[in-house]
Design a protein around this motif. Structure first.
Motif, PDB file in Angstrom:
ATOM      1  N   MET A   1      42.634  43.737  58.979  1.00 47.50           N
ATOM      2  CA  MET A   1      43.641  44.764  59.192  1.00 47.50           C
ATOM      3  C   MET A   1      43.199  45.663  60.339  1.00 47.50           C
ATOM      4  SD  MET A   1      44.547  45.712  55.230  1.00 47.50           S
ATOM      5  CE  MET A   1      42.969  46.498  54.938  1.00 47.50           C
ATOM      6  N   ASN A   2      43.962  45.665  61.407  1.00 50.63           N
ATOM      7  CA  ASN A   2      43.673  46.480  62.586  1.00 50.63           C
ATOM      8  C   ASN A   2      44.785  47.508  62.801  1.00 50.63           C
ATOM      9  OD1 ASN A   2      41.397  44.849  63.095  1.00 50.63           O
ATOM     10  ND2 ASN A   2      42.604  43.429  64.339  1.00 50.63           N
ATOM     11  N   SER A   3      44.488  48.493  63.602  1.00 52.01           N
ATOM     12  CA  SER A   3      45.458  49.539  63.928  1.00 52.01           C
ATOM     13  C   SER A   3      46.100  50.100  62.659  1.00 52.01           C
ATOM     14  CB  SER A   3      46.541  48.990  64.870  1.00 52.01           C
ATOM     15  OG  SER A   3      45.973  48.478  66.053  1.00 52.01           O
ATOM     16  N   LEU A   4      45.278  50.425  61.706  1.00 47.36           N
ATOM     17  CA  LEU A   4      45.787  50.892  60.417  1.00 47.36           C
ATOM     18  C   LEU A   4      46.518  52.226  60.557  1.00 47.36           C
ATOM     19  CD1 LEU A   4      42.814  49.765  58.215  1.00 47.36           C
ATOM     20  CD2 LEU A   4      45.202  49.150  57.825  1.00 47.36           C
ATOM     21  N   GLU A   5      47.548  52.366  59.743  1.00 49.52           N
ATOM     22  CA  GLU A   5      48.394  53.555  59.738  1.00 49.52           C
ATOM     23  C   GLU A   5      48.390  54.165  58.333  1.00 49.52           C
ATOM     24  OE1 GLU A   5      52.087  51.745  60.689  1.00 49.52           O
ATOM     25  OE2 GLU A   5      51.524  51.276  62.770  1.00 49.52           O
ATOM     26  N   PRO A   6      48.656  55.450  58.224  1.00 46.28           N
ATOM     27  CA  PRO A   6      48.720  56.055  56.875  1.00 46.28           C
ATOM     28  C   PRO A   6      49.687  55.312  55.946  1.00 46.28           C
ATOM     29  CG  PRO A   6      48.667  57.762  58.531  1.00 46.28           C
ATOM     30  CD  PRO A   6      48.785  56.463  59.275  1.00 46.28           C
ATOM     31  N   GLU A   7      50.724  54.710  56.524  1.00 47.92           N
ATOM     32  CA  GLU A   7      51.697  53.961  55.716  1.00 47.92           C
ATOM     33  C   GLU A   7      51.104  52.682  55.125  1.00 47.92           C
ATOM     34  OE1 GLU A   7      53.486  56.836  58.169  1.00 47.92           O
ATOM     35  OE2 GLU A   7      52.270  55.122  58.820  1.00 47.92           O
ATOM     36  N   ASP A   8      49.938  52.288  55.572  1.00 49.34           N
ATOM     37  CA  ASP A   8      49.272  51.118  55.011  1.00 49.34           C
ATOM     38  C   ASP A   8      48.487  51.451  53.743  1.00 49.34           C
ATOM     39  OD1 ASP A   8      48.563  50.181  58.384  1.00 49.34           O
ATOM     40  OD2 ASP A   8      50.078  49.267  57.077  1.00 49.34           O
ATOM     41  N   THR A   9      48.429  52.715  53.399  1.00 50.89           N
ATOM     42  CA  THR A   9      47.731  53.123  52.177  1.00 50.89           C
ATOM     43  C   THR A   9      48.396  52.477  50.964  1.00 50.89           C
ATOM     44  OG1 THR A   9      46.981  55.227  53.094  1.00 50.89           O
ATOM     45  CG2 THR A   9      47.173  55.082  50.694  1.00 50.89           C
ATOM     46  N   ALA A  10      47.590  51.734  50.193  1.00 51.40           N
ATOM     47  CA  ALA A  10      48.134  50.987  49.060  1.00 51.40           C
ATOM     48  C   ALA A  10      46.988  50.313  48.321  1.00 51.40           C
ATOM     49  CB  ALA A  10      49.118  49.928  49.544  1.00 51.40           C
ATOM     50  N   ILE A  11      47.330  49.756  47.172  1.00 50.18           N
ATOM     51  CA  ILE A  11      46.432  48.825  46.504  1.00 50.18           C
ATOM     52  C   ILE A  11      46.786  47.428  47.010  1.00 50.18           C
ATOM     53  CG2 ILE A  11      45.636  47.881  44.315  1.00 50.18           C
ATOM     54  CD1 ILE A  11      46.487  50.510  43.010  1.00 50.18           C
ATOM     55  N   TYR A  12      45.783  46.703  47.438  1.00 49.23           N
ATOM     56  CA  TYR A  12      45.989  45.372  47.995  1.00 49.23           C
ATOM     57  C   TYR A  12      45.519  44.325  46.991  1.00 49.23           C
ATOM     58  CZ  TYR A  12      47.170  47.308  52.522  1.00 49.23           C
ATOM     59  OH  TYR A  12      47.808  47.971  53.542  1.00 49.23           O
ATOM     60  N   TYR A  13      46.393  43.350  46.762  1.00 44.43           N
ATOM     61  CA  TYR A  13      46.136  42.305  45.784  1.00 44.43           C
ATOM     62  C   TYR A  13      46.082  40.940  46.462  1.00 44.43           C
ATOM     63  CZ  TYR A  13      47.612  45.831  42.383  1.00 44.43           C
ATOM     64  OH  TYR A  13      47.728  46.971  41.623  1.00 44.43           O
ATOM     65  N   CYS A  14      45.111  40.155  46.068  1.00 43.96           N
ATOM     66  CA  CYS A  14      45.025  38.754  46.473  1.00 43.96           C
ATOM     67  C   CYS A  14      45.799  37.921  45.463  1.00 43.96           C
ATOM     68  CB  CYS A  14      43.555  38.339  46.506  1.00 43.96           C
ATOM     69  SG  CYS A  14      43.258  36.604  46.895  1.00 43.96           S
ATOM     70  N   THR A  15      46.538  36.942  45.945  1.00 49.64           N
ATOM     71  CA  THR A  15      47.334  36.117  45.054  1.00 49.64           C
ATOM     72  C   THR A  15      47.177  34.633  45.384  1.00 49.64           C
ATOM     73  OG1 THR A  15      49.311  36.161  46.458  1.00 49.64           O
ATOM     74  CG2 THR A  15      49.053  37.943  44.852  1.00 49.64           C
ATOM     75  N   ALA A  16      47.519  33.816  44.413  1.00 48.50           N
ATOM     76  CA  ALA A  16      47.536  32.367  44.592  1.00 48.50           C
ATOM     77  C   ALA A  16      48.684  31.806  43.770  1.00 48.50           C
ATOM     78  CB  ALA A  16      46.222  31.748  44.143  1.00 48.50           C
ATOM     79  N   GLY A  17      49.187  30.656  44.186  1.00 46.97           N
ATOM     80  CA  GLY A  17      50.255  30.076  43.405  1.00 46.97           C
ATOM     81  C   GLY A  17      50.878  28.857  44.037  1.00 46.97           C
ATOM     82  N   SER A  18      51.752  28.228  43.255  1.00 51.11           N
ATOM     83  CA  SER A  18      52.438  27.028  43.710  1.00 51.11           C
ATOM     84  C   SER A  18      53.715  27.364  44.465  1.00 51.11           C
ATOM     85  CB  SER A  18      52.768  26.139  42.508  1.00 51.11           C
ATOM     86  OG  SER A  18      51.589  25.800  41.806  1.00 51.11           O
ATOM     87  N   ARG A  19      54.264  28.536  44.189  1.00 49.42           N
ATOM     88  CA  ARG A  19      55.506  28.926  44.855  1.00 49.42           C
ATOM     89  C   ARG A  19      55.208  29.594  46.196  1.00 49.42           C
ATOM     90  NH1 ARG A  19      57.791  32.653  40.233  1.00 49.42           N
ATOM     91  NH2 ARG A  19      55.572  33.147  40.179  1.00 49.42           N
ATOM     92  N   TRP A  20      56.251  29.793  46.962  1.00 47.32           N
ATOM     93  CA  TRP A  20      56.167  30.512  48.233  1.00 47.32           C
ATOM     94  C   TRP A  20      57.159  31.661  48.198  1.00 47.32           C
ATOM     95  CZ3 TRP A  20      52.721  30.464  51.906  1.00 47.32           C
ATOM     96  CH2 TRP A  20      53.012  31.031  53.142  1.00 47.32           C
ATOM     97  N   LEU A  21      56.622  32.769  48.213  1.00 47.78           N
ATOM     98  CA  LEU A  21      55.303  33.327  48.440  1.00 47.78           C
ATOM     99  C   LEU A  21      54.501  33.335  47.120  1.00 47.78           C
ATOM    100  CD1 LEU A  21      56.780  36.159  50.577  1.00 47.78           C
ATOM    101  CD2 LEU A  21      55.300  34.336  51.448  1.00 47.78           C
ATOM    102  N   PRO A  22      53.184  33.026  47.228  1.00 50.60           N
ATOM    103  CA  PRO A  22      52.385  32.806  46.021  1.00 50.60           C
ATOM    104  C   PRO A  22      52.214  34.066  45.182  1.00 50.60           C
ATOM    105  CG  PRO A  22      50.954  32.912  47.940  1.00 50.60           C
ATOM    106  CD  PRO A  22      52.362  32.915  48.453  1.00 50.60           C
TER     107      PRO A  22
ATOM    108  N   ASP B   1      51.494  33.455  41.340  1.00 49.91           N
ATOM    109  CA  ASP B   1      51.199  33.025  39.970  1.00 49.91           C
ATOM    110  C   ASP B   1      49.921  33.673  39.449  1.00 49.91           C
ATOM    111  OD1 ASP B   1      52.292  29.693  40.849  1.00 49.91           O
ATOM    112  OD2 ASP B   1      53.417  31.326  39.926  1.00 49.91           O
ATOM    113  N   TYR B   2      48.956  33.855  40.326  1.00 53.83           N
ATOM    114  CA  TYR B   2      47.665  34.414  39.941  1.00 53.83           C
ATOM    115  C   TYR B   2      47.387  35.635  40.812  1.00 53.83           C
ATOM    116  CZ  TYR B   2      47.182  29.794  37.908  1.00 53.83           C
ATOM    117  OH  TYR B   2      47.388  28.655  37.196  1.00 53.83           O
ATOM    118  N   TRP B   3      46.780  36.656  40.163  1.00 51.93           N
ATOM    119  CA  TRP B   3      46.522  37.925  40.844  1.00 51.93           C
ATOM    120  C   TRP B   3      45.086  38.372  40.652  1.00 51.93           C
ATOM    121  CZ3 TRP B   3      50.462  40.960  43.240  1.00 51.93           C
ATOM    122  CH2 TRP B   3      51.734  40.398  43.150  1.00 51.93           C
ATOM    123  N   GLY B   4      44.534  38.970  41.703  1.00 55.63           N
ATOM    124  CA  GLY B   4      43.268  39.661  41.562  1.00 55.63           C
ATOM    125  C   GLY B   4      43.484  41.040  40.967  1.00 55.63           C
ATOM    126  N   GLN B   5      42.404  41.790  40.820  1.00 57.19           N
ATOM    127  CA  GLN B   5      42.502  43.114  40.193  1.00 57.19           C
ATOM    128  C   GLN B   5      42.944  44.189  41.183  1.00 57.19           C
ATOM    129  OE1 GLN B   5      39.735  41.860  41.356  1.00 57.19           O
ATOM    130  NE2 GLN B   5      38.726  43.545  42.434  1.00 57.19           N
TER     131      GLN B   5
END
Length: 117
Positions: free
Chosen positions: A82-103, A105-109
């Motif tokens: 993540m480059n050129s970060l902005e205050p609007e990028d403030t959030a909790i970021y989750y990693c995901t995986a799955g068979s569908r698009w957009l994935p 099915d599975y989530w990180g914490q």
């Protein structure tokens, strides 16, 4: 069962950079699409980047040109640069995986990213 563990979040000033990592269990990259969602305070979770098993990528308009999704298959790790970060990028970021698009099915914490102005 897929397990995803994010790391790399933190506090950064506007204009700065962070790299998030997602350590995945199992043969994740050969079986599932992988991606990143984020949830800002008071807002819904939204997909911001994703990668198919073949390597095709997707980016939300809000991060296109600033964020880059990548993977290290040998390390079974997904990244979000993540480059050129902005205050609007403030959030909790989750990693995901799955068979569908957009994935999704599975989530990180989740990992917190805070961008100060």
């Amino acid at each position: 069962q897929v397990q995803l563990v994010e790391s790399g979040g933190g506090l950064v000033q506007a204009g700065g950079s962070l790299r998030l990592s997602c350590a995945a269990s199992g043969r994740t990259f050969s079986s599932y699409a992988m991606g990143w969602f984020r949830q800002a305070p008071g807002k819904e979770r939204v997909s911001i980047a994703a990668m198919r098993t073949g390597g095709t990528t997707y980016y939300a308009d809000s991060v296109k040109g600033r964020f880059t999704i990548s993977r290290d298959i040998a390390k079974n790790t997904l990244y979000l640069q993540m480059n050129s970060l902005e205050p609007e990028d403030t959030a909790i970021y989750y990693c995901t995986a799955g068979s569908r698009w957009l994935p999704s099915d599975y989530w990180g914490q989740g990992t917190q990213v805070t961008v100060s102005s």
